[in-house]
Motif scaffolding. Structure first.
Motif, PDB file in Angstrom:
ATOM      1  N   ARG A   1       0.834  -1.212   0.000  1.00 24.93           N
ATOM      2  CA  ARG A   1       0.000   0.000   0.000  1.00 24.93           C
ATOM      3  C   ARG A   1       0.860   1.251   0.000  1.00 24.93           C
ATOM      4  NH1 ARG A   1      -5.666  -0.011   1.725  1.00 24.93           N
ATOM      5  NH2 ARG A   1      -6.443  -2.139   1.540  1.00 24.93           N
ATOM      6  N   TYR A   2       0.271   2.367  -0.400  1.00 23.62           N
ATOM      7  CA  TYR A   2       1.009   3.615  -0.575  1.00 23.62           C
ATOM      8  C   TYR A   2       0.598   4.635   0.506  1.00 23.62           C
ATOM      9  CZ  TYR A   2       1.860   1.538  -5.161  1.00 23.62           C
ATOM     10  OH  TYR A   2       2.225   0.695  -6.181  1.00 23.62           O
ATOM     11  N   PRO A   3       1.546   5.055   1.355  1.00 23.70           N
ATOM     12  CA  PRO A   3       1.218   6.065   2.369  1.00 23.70           C
ATOM     13  C   PRO A   3       0.884   7.396   1.708  1.00 23.70           C
ATOM     14  CG  PRO A   3       3.583   5.619   2.330  1.00 23.70           C
ATOM     15  CD  PRO A   3       2.955   4.633   1.412  1.00 23.70           C
ATOM     16  N   THR A   4      -0.280   7.939   2.045  1.00 24.51           N
ATOM     17  CA  THR A   4      -0.785   9.156   1.420  1.00 24.51           C
ATOM     18  C   THR A   4      -1.081  10.183   2.499  1.00 24.51           C
ATOM     19  OG1 THR A   4      -1.751   7.794  -0.331  1.00 24.51           O
ATOM     20  CG2 THR A   4      -2.527  10.073  -0.156  1.00 24.51           C
ATOM     21  N   PHE A   5      -0.480  11.357   2.362  1.00 25.24           N
ATOM     22  CA  PHE A   5      -0.523  12.407   3.382  1.00 25.24           C
ATOM     23  C   PHE A   5      -1.673  13.365   3.091  1.00 25.24           C
ATOM     24  CE2 PHE A   5       0.831  16.491   5.158  1.00 25.24           C
ATOM     25  CZ  PHE A   5       1.339  16.140   6.411  1.00 25.24           C
ATOM     26  N   GLY A   6      -2.702  13.337   3.929  1.00 29.83           N
ATOM     27  CA  GLY A   6      -3.832  14.239   3.775  1.00 29.83           C
ATOM     28  C   GLY A   6      -3.708  15.421   4.714  1.00 29.83           C
ATOM     29  N   PHE A   7      -3.641  16.622   4.163  1.00 33.80           N
ATOM     30  CA  PHE A   7      -3.479  17.834   4.972  1.00 33.80           C
ATOM     31  C   PHE A   7      -4.666  18.776   4.819  1.00 33.80           C
ATOM     32  CE2 PHE A   7      -1.422  18.158   0.863  1.00 33.80           C
ATOM     33  CZ  PHE A   7      -2.015  19.287   0.315  1.00 33.80           C
ATOM     34  N   GLY A   8      -5.558  18.467   3.868  1.00 32.89           N
ATOM     35  CA  GLY A   8      -6.725  19.306   3.617  1.00 32.89           C
ATOM     36  C   GLY A   8      -7.985  18.601   4.072  1.00 32.89           C
ATOM     37  N   SER A   9      -8.954  18.497   3.176  1.00 32.61           N
ATOM     38  CA  SER A   9     -10.250  17.929   3.559  1.00 32.61           C
ATOM     39  C   SER A   9     -10.263  16.409   3.607  1.00 32.61           C
ATOM     40  CB  SER A   9     -11.328  18.403   2.578  1.00 32.61           C
ATOM     41  OG  SER A   9     -11.123  17.843   1.286  1.00 32.61           O
ATOM     42  N   ASN A  10      -9.218  15.758   3.091  1.00 37.57           N
ATOM     43  CA  ASN A  10      -9.241  14.298   2.997  1.00 37.57           C
ATOM     44  C   ASN A  10      -8.943  13.628   4.334  1.00 37.57           C
ATOM     45  OD1 ASN A  10     -10.035  13.608   0.367  1.00 37.57           O
ATOM     46  ND2 ASN A  10      -8.024  14.124  -0.454  1.00 37.57           N
ATOM     47  N   SER A  11      -9.902  13.748   5.246  1.00 35.36           N
ATOM     48  CA  SER A  11      -9.824  13.004   6.501  1.00 35.36           C
ATOM     49  C   SER A  11     -10.047  11.523   6.220  1.00 35.36           C
ATOM     50  CB  SER A  11     -10.889  13.500   7.483  1.00 35.36           C
ATOM     51  OG  SER A  11     -12.183  13.249   6.957  1.00 35.36           O
ATOM     52  N   VAL A  12      -9.769  10.690   7.204  1.00 35.96           N
ATOM     53  CA  VAL A  12      -9.975   9.256   7.019  1.00 35.96           C
ATOM     54  C   VAL A  12     -11.443   8.981   6.693  1.00 35.96           C
ATOM     55  CG1 VAL A  12      -9.775   6.982   8.069  1.00 35.96           C
ATOM     56  CG2 VAL A  12      -8.088   8.742   8.606  1.00 35.96           C
ATOM     57  N   ARG A  13     -12.342   9.628   7.418  1.00 31.29           N
ATOM     58  CA  ARG A  13     -13.758   9.356   7.199  1.00 31.29           C
ATOM     59  C   ARG A  13     -14.216   9.854   5.824  1.00 31.29           C
ATOM     60  NH1 ARG A  13     -16.476   6.996  10.725  1.00 31.29           N
ATOM     61  NH2 ARG A  13     -18.456   7.729   9.838  1.00 31.29           N
ATOM     62  N   GLN A  14     -13.687  10.995   5.381  1.00 34.42           N
ATOM     63  CA  GLN A  14     -14.035  11.447   4.033  1.00 34.42           C
ATOM     64  C   GLN A  14     -13.515  10.461   2.989  1.00 34.42           C
ATOM     65  OE1 GLN A  14     -14.185  15.638   2.878  1.00 34.42           O
ATOM     66  NE2 GLN A  14     -12.634  15.215   1.322  1.00 34.42           N
ATOM     67  N   LEU A  15     -12.298   9.948   3.207  1.00 35.37           N
ATOM     68  CA  LEU A  15     -11.745   8.963   2.275  1.00 35.37           C
ATOM     69  C   LEU A  15     -12.547   7.664   2.302  1.00 35.37           C
ATOM     70  CD1 LEU A  15      -7.901   9.472   2.793  1.00 35.37           C
ATOM     71  CD2 LEU A  15      -9.252  10.076   0.774  1.00 35.37           C
ATOM     72  N   ARG A  16     -13.033   7.276   3.469  1.00 43.41           N
ATOM     73  CA  ARG A  16     -13.881   6.083   3.531  1.00 43.41           C
ATOM     74  C   ARG A  16     -15.110   6.244   2.655  1.00 43.41           C
ATOM     75  NH1 ARG A  16     -14.167   4.038   9.882  1.00 43.41           N
ATOM     76  NH2 ARG A  16     -12.049   3.160   9.994  1.00 43.41           N
TER      77      ARG A  16
END
Length: 285
Positions: A1-16
């Motif tokens: 898997r690829y570690p992806t750094f979310g600093f804006g709106s892409n929270s874990v729940r939004q990504l889910r």
């Protein structure tokens, strides 16, 4: 898997919600010598009728540090996320060195981060977008109490703290509802539909106007879980440093960091100092 750094709106729940994967979890991340910055114009997160706003990127700034949440994605999930981020026209996926908090220690990891292609025009972010960023960052760093707005040169342009759920505009409040669903909304796309339905039913522009609101007529728009979330959020009190922290109540964050961060009053004072320094620099030039 690829570690992806979310600093804006892409929270874990939004990504889910976006990636339709309820198993995703996040880890606190930091990228040194970079800061959060905003540029636009963007319409998709402008939910309060105030015109276009700014969306997040990272820009280099020596001695500073950008906070975020690292989620490990498959190649197929990255390709779906590329579509949401309009790669390569609006955002581009870049590799950066980061520190990730795992098993009680900061570990060096190379991550993917989505950086805005054109950051030349500063626009302040909308209230809904600020809520989305705070949800993301506070999930990893519960001591975070507000956001600093910077432009592409790293110059401080403003700051924001959460005003409390009752004082949010309706669009921003609905973000807070949608992100807390057991199966999160696809954000921000679902918000305008629900907002229009509430407005047509007589809801005011602020979330507090929903207190005592009769939701029975909105059975086709809001399900019982969503109505329950609305009522629970309206019952919560506090803003800025006193904003209730419910980010640890679900399983979206595998770990959280107790990193010491400035209080809201300290953040405001730091911002004021930065503005004064910038004004002095302009006078000298």
């Amino acid at each position: 898997r690829y570690p992806t750094f979310g600093f804006g709106s892409n929270s874990v729940r939004q990504l889910r919600g976006r990636l339709e994967d309820p198993t995703l979890t996040g880890f606190p991340g930091r990228i040194k010598d970079h800061v959060l910055a905003f540029a636009g114009p963007n319409q998709s997160w402008s939910l309060e009728g105030t015109g276009p706003g700014g969306v997040a990127s990272l820009v280099p700034l020596s001695g500073e540090e950008a906070l975020g949440t690292v989620v490990y994605l498959t190649k197929e999930q990255l390709e779906v996320l590329d579509g949401y981020e309009a790669v390569p026209w609006v955002y581009d996926r870049k590799r950066l060195g980061a520190l990730v908090w795992r098993e009680g220690a900061w570990k060096e990891v190379e991550v993917f981060a989505y950086l805005k292609v054109d950051v030349s025009r500063y626009f302040p972010p909308s209230e809904a977008y600020c809520c989305a960023i705070l949800r993301n960052l506070r999930g990893s760093f519960p001591n975070l109490c507000g956001l600093v707005f910077r432009d592409h040169e790293g110059v401080v342009r403003g700051h924001w703290c959460h005003p409390g759920f009752q004082d949010l505009g309706l669009g921003a409040f609905l973000y807070e509802v949608g992100v807390r669903k057991s199966s999160p909304w696809r954000l921000p796309h679902r918000i305008p539909e629900v907002k229009d339905a509430l407005t047509s039913a007589g809801a005011g522009p602020k979330a507090g106007h929903l207190q005592g609101f009769t939701f029975d007529q909105l059975g086709e728009t809001l399900d019982p879980e969503e109505v329950s979330i609305i009522k629970d959020l309206l019952a919560l009190q506090g803003s800025a440093d006193e904003l209730p922290d419910d980010c640890g109540k679900d399983d979206s964050h595998a770990e959280r960091s107790s990193l010491a961060l400035p209080s809201w009053s300290q953040l405001v004072a730091m911002h004021a100092s930065a503005v004064v320094v910038e004004e002095v620099r302009e006078d000298v030039d």
